[in-house]
Design an enzyme around this catalytic site. Structure first.
Site, short mmCIF file in Angstrom:
data_model
loop_
_atom_site.label_atom_id
_atom_site.label_comp_id
_atom_site.label_asym_id
_atom_site.label_seq_id
_atom_site.Cartn_x
_atom_site.Cartn_y
_atom_site.Cartn_z
N ARG A 80 0.84 -1.18 0.00
CA ARG A 80 0.00 0.00 0.00
C ARG A 80 0.89 1.25 0.00
O ARG A 80 1.66 1.47 0.93
CB ARG A 80 -0.91 0.01 1.24
CG ARG A 80 -1.79 1.25 1.27
CD ARG A 80 -2.60 1.38 2.54
NE ARG A 80 -3.17 2.72 2.58
CZ ARG A 80 -3.29 3.47 3.65
NH1 ARG A 80 -2.89 3.01 4.83
NH2 ARG A 80 -3.80 4.67 3.59
N HIS A 124 -3.18 11.04 0.74
CA HIS A 124 -2.62 10.82 2.07
C HIS A 124 -2.09 12.16 2.58
O HIS A 124 -0.90 12.32 2.85
CB HIS A 124 -1.52 9.75 2.03
CG HIS A 124 -1.24 9.12 3.35
ND1 HIS A 124 -1.25 7.75 3.56
CD2 HIS A 124 -0.94 9.67 4.56
CE1 HIS A 124 -0.95 7.48 4.82
NE2 HIS A 124 -0.76 8.64 5.45
N GLU A 169 -7.38 8.32 6.34
CA GLU A 169 -7.70 8.93 7.64
C GLU A 169 -8.27 10.35 7.53
O GLU A 169 -7.69 11.32 8.04
CB GLU A 169 -6.45 8.94 8.53
CG GLU A 169 -5.97 7.55 8.88
CD GLU A 169 -4.82 7.52 9.88
OE1 GLU A 169 -4.59 6.45 10.46
OE2 GLU A 169 -4.17 8.57 10.08
N ASN A 290 -7.47 1.68 10.03
CA ASN A 290 -6.17 2.02 10.60
C ASN A 290 -6.33 2.06 12.11
O ASN A 290 -7.13 2.83 12.64
CB ASN A 290 -5.69 3.39 10.10
CG ASN A 290 -5.36 3.39 8.62
OD1 ASN A 290 -5.52 2.39 7.93
ND2 ASN A 290 -4.89 4.52 8.13
N TYR A 292 -4.24 2.09 15.93
CA TYR A 292 -3.02 2.22 16.72
C TYR A 292 -3.27 2.04 18.21
O TYR A 292 -2.49 1.38 18.88
CB TYR A 292 -2.37 3.59 16.45
CG TYR A 292 -1.77 3.66 15.06
CD1 TYR A 292 -0.51 3.17 14.80
CD2 TYR A 292 -2.51 4.18 14.00
CE1 TYR A 292 0.04 3.21 13.52
CE2 TYR A 292 -1.98 4.23 12.72
CZ TYR A 292 -0.70 3.73 12.48
OH TYR A 292 -0.18 3.75 11.22
N GLU A 352 -3.53 -0.03 8.24
CA GLU A 352 -2.35 0.42 9.00
C GLU A 352 -2.44 -0.13 10.41
O GLU A 352 -3.51 -0.10 11.03
CB GLU A 352 -2.27 1.95 9.10
CG GLU A 352 -1.84 2.68 7.87
CD GLU A 352 -1.72 4.19 8.10
OE1 GLU A 352 -1.47 4.61 9.26
OE2 GLU A 352 -1.89 4.94 7.13
#
Length: 449
Positions: A80, A124, A169, A290, A292, A352
């Protein structure tokens, strides 16, 4: 260090790594590339932690063949990357920079030559500065310029890109770039940034139609999600947690899946025109997730301009970014998506997931990063558990292949499976690279292709 064997993933599970153009490409003034908002932001004193910029970054523009060889050695099945809008359209519209498209064609062809699926993200965060000068994402016209750009890229690469991601995002770009002002373009509008949300989503929907007209490959969006952990038991804490969940996790998902904007947010929807929500809800093939960390939330202090306060979560190990390491949060998040959206939820790919640590070579030049191995092991097991729970998760992309330029943190945070010595550009695979290589090799050997 993990010792238990990794459980088996479903047939065809996609193993990948992710990068983004401004963070790795460099070549900021090469072959006709235009200026992006991050070029401008990085040159503003005090904006970047170490005063650096992405002018050179990892020099991937010139070293992409070396980086693709690293991908091939890792054994991934998908890469990606993102296309730099100002490299293709230096002013965001109008005259095409053929050299920019040529670069991405060389990149895609080289990725395919190694048996890896190219997954292209179209935005992005590197908006052409010329569009920002005209209002950027506050200007509805930017959504239409994005659709034209998507059409242009798909016309060149639509027969070879294996999955398209429209936006990366949009919540983070809205909140940090336009709400709080700590990312480019540096606007601090708080909740007046809602037009940025709507115009990004409108751009997504228009791009879906443009991509489908040029390519038969699946279309997705990559949203950032963070499970909300309420800190406190007062009704005000409950209301604060609900408000933050609506903002972070639902604002860019409810309308995407045909549910409209969360009413709890009370946004002034004057920017929403008839038919916009239908465009935004164009069916997608994959929802990119994504992930985290979870977010701690409680009621705000009196007089706060926000209806919530973000607070640290205790009891978790922490990364160099001071983010809690919480694989259970990924499993919870995937379960939440399935429960909330039911049959409206398309297949999910983790587009991600990764962690920053202060990785440095030892005296022998080796880079050991055991904490990253523990992180990846735990999060892959969380994905497997979510699949066992009934969530249709079809891939996992590690952020990131390379240590890179980490936005407002500059070169101070390292997320890579591969260490980059920034002055020389020298690449050194870390111990996490070798660990993941073995996990992928075992998975691909045991899973019928």
């Amino acid at each position: 260090m993990p010792h238990a064997p990794m459980p088996r993933f479903p047939t065809g599970f996609r193993w990948g790594v992710s990068t983004s153009a401004y963070q790795i490409e460099g070549a900021a003034h090469t072959d006709g590339r235009g200026v992006s908002i991050w070029d401008t932001f990085a040159r503003t004193p005090g904006r970047i932690a170490d005063g650096s910029s992405g002018d050179v970054a990892c020099d991937h523009y010139h070293r992409y063949a070396e980086d693709i060889a690293l991908m091939a050695g890792l054994g991934i099945t998908a890469y990606r990357f993102s296309v730099s809008w100002p490299r293709v359209l230096p002013t965001g519209a109008g005259t095409v920079n053929t050299s920019g498209l040529d670069f991405y064609e060389r990149l895609v062809d080289a990725v395919l030559a190694h048996g890896i699926d190219p997954v292209a993200t179209l935005f992005h965060w590197d908006l052409p500065q010329s569009l920002e000068d005209d209002g950027g994402w506050l200007n509805r016209d930017t959504a239409y310029r994005f659709a034209e750009y998507a059409d242009l890229v798909a016309a060149r690469l639509g027969d070879r890109v294996k999955m398209w991601i429209t936006l990366n995002e949009p919540f983070i770009h809205m909140s940090l770039g336009h709400g709080m002002g700590v990312h480019a373009p540096g606007r601090a509008l708080l909740f007046d940034a809602f037009p940025v949300a709507h115009h990004q989503l409108l751009a997504h929907g228009l791009a879906v139609a443009a991509l489908r007209a040029r390519s038969g490959s699946p279309v997705a969006i990559a949203n950032n999600y963070s499970p909300v952990r309420r800190v406190g038991d007062d009704p005000a804490d409950l209301a604060a947690a609900a408000a933050y969940e609506a903002l972070h996790n639902r604002l860019f998902t409810d309308p995407l899946l045909g549910h409209g904007y969360p009413a709890e947010l009370g946004f002034d929807d004057a920017v929403v025109r008839d038919g916009d929500l239908d465009v935004i809800a164009a069916p997608i093939d994959v929802l990119g997730v994504n992930y985290y960390n979870p977010t701690g939330v409680r009621a705000p202090e009196e007089g706060s301009p926000l209806p919530f306060e973000l607070v640290p979560l205790d009891g978790y190990p922490r990364t160099a970014f001071d983010w809690p390491v919480a694989p259970d949060g990924l499993r919870d998040l995937l379960g939440w998506l399935r429960h909330r959206y039911g049959t409206d939820l398309p297949p999910v790919q983790i587009t991600e997931s990764g962690c920053a640590y202060d990785d440095q070579p030892d005296a022998q030049g080796r880079v050991h990063d055991p904490d990253r191995i523990v992180y990846l092991d735990g999060h892959l097991r969380a994905v497997h558990a979510a699949i066992a729970d009934g969530v249709d998760v079809t891939g996992y992309f590690v952020w990131s292949l390379l240590d890179n330029w980490e936005w407002a943190e500059g070169f101070t945070k390292r997320f890579g499976l591969v260490h980059v010595d920034y002055p020389t550009g020298r690449r050194t695979p870390k111990s996490s690279y070798a660990w993941l290589r073995d996990v992928i090799a075992t998975a691909r050997r045991e899973t019928p292709r």
